[in-house]
Enzyme design. Structure first.
Site, short mmCIF file in Angstrom:
data_model
loop_
_atom_site.label_atom_id
_atom_site.label_comp_id
_atom_site.label_asym_id
_atom_site.label_seq_id
_atom_site.Cartn_x
_atom_site.Cartn_y
_atom_site.Cartn_z
N GLY A 140 0.91 -1.24 0.12
CA GLY A 140 0.15 -0.17 -0.17
C GLY A 140 1.02 1.14 -0.13
N GLY A 170 0.60 5.87 0.19
CA GLY A 170 -0.30 7.15 0.61
C GLY A 170 0.63 8.36 0.44
CE1 TYR A 191 1.72 14.13 5.59
CE2 TYR A 191 -0.23 13.34 4.77
CZ TYR A 191 0.36 14.32 5.53
OH TYR A 191 -0.24 15.60 5.41
CD GLU A 225 7.00 2.33 -0.02
OE1 GLU A 225 6.48 1.31 -0.69
OE2 GLU A 225 8.00 3.12 -0.43
CE LYS A 263 1.17 5.02 8.42
NZ LYS A 263 0.16 5.34 9.31
CG ASP A 269 -8.72 8.98 9.32
OD1 ASP A 269 -9.69 9.39 8.67
OD2 ASP A 269 -7.73 8.96 8.72
CD GLU A 273 -11.45 4.19 3.13
OE1 GLU A 273 -11.76 4.90 2.29
OE2 GLU A 273 -11.85 4.30 4.36
#
Length: 304
Positions: free
Chosen positions: A49, A51, A53, A55, A71, A166, A170
């Site tokens: 994945g 994003g 900011y 991966e 991450k 948040d 997802e």
């Protein structure tokens, strides 16, 4: 962004191109005093994945022989609000305080000159978003089990004066592909409440924002609003607002926040309609708390 285990076909071959990411700096510091791993202790397997900011990679920890999620966060993309007053990442600092069966387990954070490497457990079932996308919508009984687990995690967070900020499909990971057991994840937008019990700042995804977030000062009830929107999406397969434009969504949130229309949810039980309305009370003082939501008749039916 999900930390989920992909299919194993060709996994080692695919992982080779990611291995360089784990060996580009000699400066490696573990931010979790209970762990002593170095970056070289992790063997990358596959990227899963990306994003704005960060991966996420699947990695194998050489000491434990376990697969974990890594991450990789780009330092230059971060802002002041991403850091704790101690200088640590907020996400690492908060995760290190948590121990709950429905919250992603945290191992450690390693740092070099350019990146933070946040290590967590690996969930094998994908995200709730992916599951919802495949199913379109869920029957009420499954939504009940999903929301029960999420509320348990949120009630635990709120008892520690932590707001997730948040909550969305997802950021909810499925433990495996067979069940609906789940873990709440991605605490990059989370914060500790001040002594006054309030905070500020616009964090979170537009569809799930509570109206008060856009007005300035708010408290932990913003997570409950997000749960109300999430529950509606799971039950109906529909988004709360017709537009996909983030600016227009925020305008709707501020000027005409989403409310449950009886005609559009008439196929659902009266109990779940009642809970959604209590979660989506525009006045946060009247909005139900996570603790009280767990006592709601619809949620209490989970064990029946």
């Amino acid at each position: 962004m999900g930390c989920t285990l992909p299919k194993c076909t060709g996994i080692q071959e695919k992982g080779k191109k990611y291995q360089k990411k784990l060996h580009h700096s000699k400066s490696q510091i573990s931010l979790n005093e209970t762990c002593s791993s170095q970056l070289a202790d992790y063997i990358s397997v596959e990227g899963i994945g990306t994003g704005a900011y960060s991966e996420v990679l699947v990695c194998k920890h050489s000491g434990s022989k376990s697969f974990r999620a890594m991450k990789i966060i780009k330092k230059y993309k971060l802002h002041k609000q991403h850091f704790h007053k101690s200088g640590d990442l907020i996400e690492s600092n908060i995760l290190d305080k948590l121990d709950h069966k429905h919250i992603l387990k945290y191992y450690e954070t390693i740092e070099d000159n350019s990146y933070y490497y946040l290590i967590t457990e690996l969930c094998k079932g994908g995200t709730l978003y992916a599951r919802l996308k495949g199913k379109k919508q869920f029957p009420e009984k499954i939504c009940l089990y999903i929301m029960y687990q999420i509320l348990l995690a949120i009630e635990y967070l709120h008892s520690k004066s932590i707001i997730h900020r948040d909550i969305k499909p997802e950021n909810i990971f499925m433990v495996d592909s067979e069940s609906y057991d789940l873990k709440l994840a991605d605490f990059g937008n989370s914060c500790m409440l001040s002594k006054s019990g309030h905070t500020s700042g616009c964090f979170g995804s537009a569809y799930y924002l509570a109206p008060e977030v856009l007005k300035g000062i708010y408290n932990c009830k913003v997570d409950i609003w997000s749960c109300g929107i999430l529950l509606y999406a799971l039950l109906t397969g529909k988004a709360p607002y017709k537009t996909k434009d983030k600016i227009q969504i925020k305008k709707c949130v501020l000027e005409s926040p989403f409310q449950i229309e009886d005609a559009k949810v008439s196929m659902l039980s009266e109990d779940v309609q009642d809970l959604m309305k209590k979660m989506l009370s525009i006045d946060p003082k009247k909005r139900i708390s996570a603790k009280n939501a767990l006592e709601h008749p619809w949620i209490k039916a989970v064990n029946k």
